[in-house]
Write an enzyme that holds these catalytic residues in place. Structure first.
Site, PDB file in Angstrom:
ATOM      1  N   ASP A  37      -0.528   4.784  -7.117  1.00 27.18           N
ATOM      2  CA  ASP A  37      -0.587   4.565  -5.674  1.00 27.18           C
ATOM      3  C   ASP A  37       0.605   3.782  -5.146  1.00 27.18           C
ATOM      4  O   ASP A  37       0.526   3.151  -4.088  1.00 27.18           O
ATOM      5  CB  ASP A  37      -1.882   3.842  -5.310  1.00 27.18           C
ATOM      6  CG  ASP A  37      -2.010   2.485  -6.011  1.00 27.18           C
ATOM      7  OD1 ASP A  37      -1.527   2.350  -7.150  1.00 27.18           O
ATOM      8  OD2 ASP A  37      -2.596   1.560  -5.423  1.00 27.18           O
ATOM      9  N   LYS A 150      -9.110   1.610  -3.145  1.00 27.62           N
ATOM     10  CA  LYS A 150      -8.583   0.358  -3.677  1.00 27.62           C
ATOM     11  C   LYS A 150      -7.974  -0.473  -2.563  1.00 27.62           C
ATOM     12  O   LYS A 150      -7.330   0.060  -1.653  1.00 27.62           O
ATOM     13  CB  LYS A 150      -7.514   0.646  -4.730  1.00 27.62           C
ATOM     14  CG  LYS A 150      -6.924  -0.611  -5.370  1.00 27.62           C
ATOM     15  CD  LYS A 150      -5.540  -0.342  -5.963  1.00 27.62           C
ATOM     16  CE  LYS A 150      -4.490  -1.109  -5.214  1.00 27.62           C
ATOM     17  NZ  LYS A 150      -3.179  -1.142  -5.885  1.00 27.62           N
ATOM     18  N   GLU A 191     -10.121  -5.953  -5.517  1.00 25.65           N
ATOM     19  CA  GLU A 191      -8.968  -6.449  -6.286  1.00 25.65           C
ATOM     20  C   GLU A 191      -8.465  -7.798  -5.757  1.00 25.65           C
ATOM     21  O   GLU A 191      -7.576  -7.845  -4.912  1.00 25.65           O
ATOM     22  CB  GLU A 191      -7.828  -5.427  -6.274  1.00 25.65           C
ATOM     23  CG  GLU A 191      -6.629  -5.861  -7.111  1.00 25.65           C
ATOM     24  CD  GLU A 191      -5.514  -4.829  -7.165  1.00 25.65           C
ATOM     25  OE1 GLU A 191      -4.473  -5.113  -7.783  1.00 25.65           O
ATOM     26  OE2 GLU A 191      -5.662  -3.745  -6.572  1.00 25.65           O
ATOM     27  N   GLU A 193      -6.216 -10.349  -6.896  1.00 28.69           N
ATOM     28  CA  GLU A 193      -5.253 -10.599  -7.979  1.00 28.69           C
ATOM     29  C   GLU A 193      -4.683 -12.011  -7.917  1.00 28.69           C
ATOM     30  O   GLU A 193      -4.066 -12.401  -6.936  1.00 28.69           O
ATOM     31  CB  GLU A 193      -4.095  -9.596  -7.926  1.00 28.69           C
ATOM     32  CG  GLU A 193      -3.057  -9.858  -9.016  1.00 28.69           C
ATOM     33  CD  GLU A 193      -1.903  -8.872  -9.034  1.00 28.69           C
ATOM     34  OE1 GLU A 193      -1.036  -8.990  -9.921  1.00 28.69           O
ATOM     35  OE2 GLU A 193      -1.854  -7.987  -8.158  1.00 28.69           O
ATOM     36  N   LYS A 233     -11.318  -5.019  -9.900  1.00 31.55           N
ATOM     37  CA  LYS A 233      -9.980  -4.880 -10.497  1.00 31.55           C
ATOM     38  C   LYS A 233      -9.302  -6.253 -10.463  1.00 31.55           C
ATOM     39  O   LYS A 233      -8.582  -6.577  -9.521  1.00 31.55           O
ATOM     40  CB  LYS A 233      -9.140  -3.839  -9.755  1.00 31.55           C
ATOM     41  CG  LYS A 233      -7.743  -3.669 -10.368  1.00 31.55           C
ATOM     42  CD  LYS A 233      -6.960  -2.521  -9.755  1.00 31.55           C
ATOM     43  CE  LYS A 233      -5.564  -2.437 -10.384  1.00 31.55           C
ATOM     44  NZ  LYS A 233      -4.799  -1.249  -9.944  1.00 31.55           N
ATOM     45  N   SER A 308      -7.042  -0.432 -15.135  1.00 32.69           N
ATOM     46  CA  SER A 308      -6.512   0.294 -13.987  1.00 32.69           C
ATOM     47  C   SER A 308      -5.031  -0.043 -13.943  1.00 32.69           C
ATOM     48  O   SER A 308      -4.599  -0.944 -13.224  1.00 32.69           O
ATOM     49  CB  SER A 308      -7.213  -0.123 -12.687  1.00 32.69           C
ATOM     50  OG  SER A 308      -6.645   0.551 -11.579  1.00 32.69           O
ATOM     51  N   TYR A 369       3.138  -3.610  -3.940  1.00 33.12           N
ATOM     52  CA  TYR A 369       3.079  -2.147  -4.154  1.00 33.12           C
ATOM     53  C   TYR A 369       3.682  -1.434  -2.958  1.00 33.12           C
ATOM     54  O   TYR A 369       3.587  -1.899  -1.847  1.00 33.12           O
ATOM     55  CB  TYR A 369       1.620  -1.713  -4.332  1.00 33.12           C
ATOM     56  CG  TYR A 369       1.052  -2.091  -5.671  1.00 33.12           C
ATOM     57  CD1 TYR A 369       1.198  -1.257  -6.764  1.00 33.12           C
ATOM     58  CD2 TYR A 369       0.399  -3.300  -5.850  1.00 33.12           C
ATOM     59  CE1 TYR A 369       0.674  -1.597  -8.005  1.00 33.12           C
ATOM     60  CE2 TYR A 369      -0.120  -3.644  -7.092  1.00 33.12           C
ATOM     61  CZ  TYR A 369       0.027  -2.799  -8.145  1.00 33.12           C
ATOM     62  OH  TYR A 369      -0.487  -3.148  -9.372  1.00 33.12           O
TER      63      TYR A 369
END
Length: 369
Positions: A37, A150, A191, A193, A233, A308, A369
């Site tokens: 992604d 996500k 997610e 993180e 995630k 993932s 990302y």
């Protein structure tokens, strides 16, 4: 006293069954997720590593390489996360990528956040944007074949970080996202993180990750999210990239599983770890250590512990490809080997054997990302 809404009560039994079935399928039998992604800009950075121009067609060619690997890959992958552009692309023979994945029994997913933005009043902390039109987009993505989504939030470790404000804000954003996804039939991958950036030790990361997860699941409960129809995630519990003290995979596995036992509800079907800048080999070895430790007390691990991975599945593949058609088959073999390695690690059965590009560091400071 006001009547409390039961978790997931706003969903029909049919909706809950679909969400639960899809969440469980993604992590069944050691399967994990290929995170494909990357945004246009991030994909450009990947392609530049092998001297390939960042064009629509070159991005399509690389994703086609990933999705047309030997059908054996469906043994190792339960889902693939797509970027908006990739969702609507096709192979050379006109087959939509979504159909290709579904025919393999791999569920297509979609990145739905619109990126990290500064959180005012904090020390360089952030939140994630994209909630305003999320319901409309989720409905369209479901109609176009996606079955999960996500959304990434980022927290940093520092002298006074993460702040209570950053933890609370990101937890609530993730909860609103998750609720919206479920209303529209998509399994939300949650997610939060905690970045590897910094020189903090393993113990500090464990403390922060535990607090972040506790706050996240409090928010999910407040928003009545149906946990059986979600996946987590998270980061593994790791020392900062600049930490001088070295830790073994066994220590990382113990710290990670201990954190989840304290903060992750048993109703969640699975954990699909992000690689977070670990090398491909580190990501596999540490995932294996997590499962080996968890398996010592199987009655205390109600969730699947899988992967993932984006960089940690694609780096060696793109280095083998180099943008050349004659290298496609070899690059697909590399991808298959990495997927199989992580499938084995998700069951605590991985024996390290890789060398070369798999050992290269993939850390990028303040990664986006």
């Amino acid at each position: 006293m006001a009547t409390l809404t039961s978790t997931g009560a706003w969903l029909s039994d049919k909706q809950k069954e679909e969400l639960r079935t899809n969440a469980e399928a993604i992590v069944a039998n050691g399967k994990g997720i290929l995170a494909a992604d990357e945004s246009v800009g991030t994909m450009g950075k990947r392609l530049s590593q092998v001297g390939v121009e960042n064009t629509d067609e070159n991005r399509r060619h690389f994703r086609q390489l990933l999705f047309t690997a030997d059908k054996e890959i469906s043994t190792y992958l339960g889902g693939v996360i797509l970027f908006h552009e990739t969702l609507y692309q096709k192979t050379d023979d006109g087959t939509p990528f979504v159909k290709l994945l579904k025919d393999l029994g791999i569920l297509p997913g979609i990145k739905v956040d619109k990126g990290v933005v500064p959180l005012a009043g904090t020390d360089d902390e952030s939140t994630t944007q994209g909630l305003d039109d999320l319901g409309k987009r989720c409905a369209q993505y479901y109609a176009d074949g996606c079955r999960f989504a996500k959304w990434r939030c980022v927290l940093k470790i520092g002298d006074n970080r993460p702040s209570p404000l950053a933890i609370l804000e990101n937890a609530n954003v993730l909860a609103r996202y998750a609720s919206t996804c479920q209303q529209n039939g998509l399994v939300p991958i949650v997610e939060p993180e905690v970045l590897m950036d910094g020189s903090h030790d393993l113990e500090r990361c464990q403390t922060v990750t535990e607090k972040v997860l506790a706050a996240t699941y409090k928010a999910l409960s407040d928003h009545n999210v149906y946990l059986e129809g979600t996946l987590l995630k998270p980061n593994m519990v790791l020392p900062g990239q600049g930490c001088e003290k070295k830790y073994t995979p066994e220590q990382i596995g113990e710290a990670t599983v201990t954190t989840f036992r304290r903060a992750l509800p048993a109703a969640v079907p699975g954990v699909t770890f992000l690689s977070g800048g670990q090398s491909e080999e580190e990501a596999s070895v540490n995932l294996n250590a997590v499962n080996v430790y968890a398996n010592k007390s199987a009655n205390k691990r109600p969730w699947k512990l899988s992967f993932s991975y984006g960089r940690a599945l694609q780096y060696s593949t793109i280095m083998a490809w180099k943008g050349k058609e004659e290298n496609v088959k070899e690059a697909q073999k590399v991808l298959l080997n990495r997927a199989k390695a992580n499938w084995a690690a998700s069951q605590g059965r991985y024996a390290t054997s890789e060398s070369g590009a798999a050992g290269d560091s993939l850390f990028v400071a303040n990664h986006q990302y």
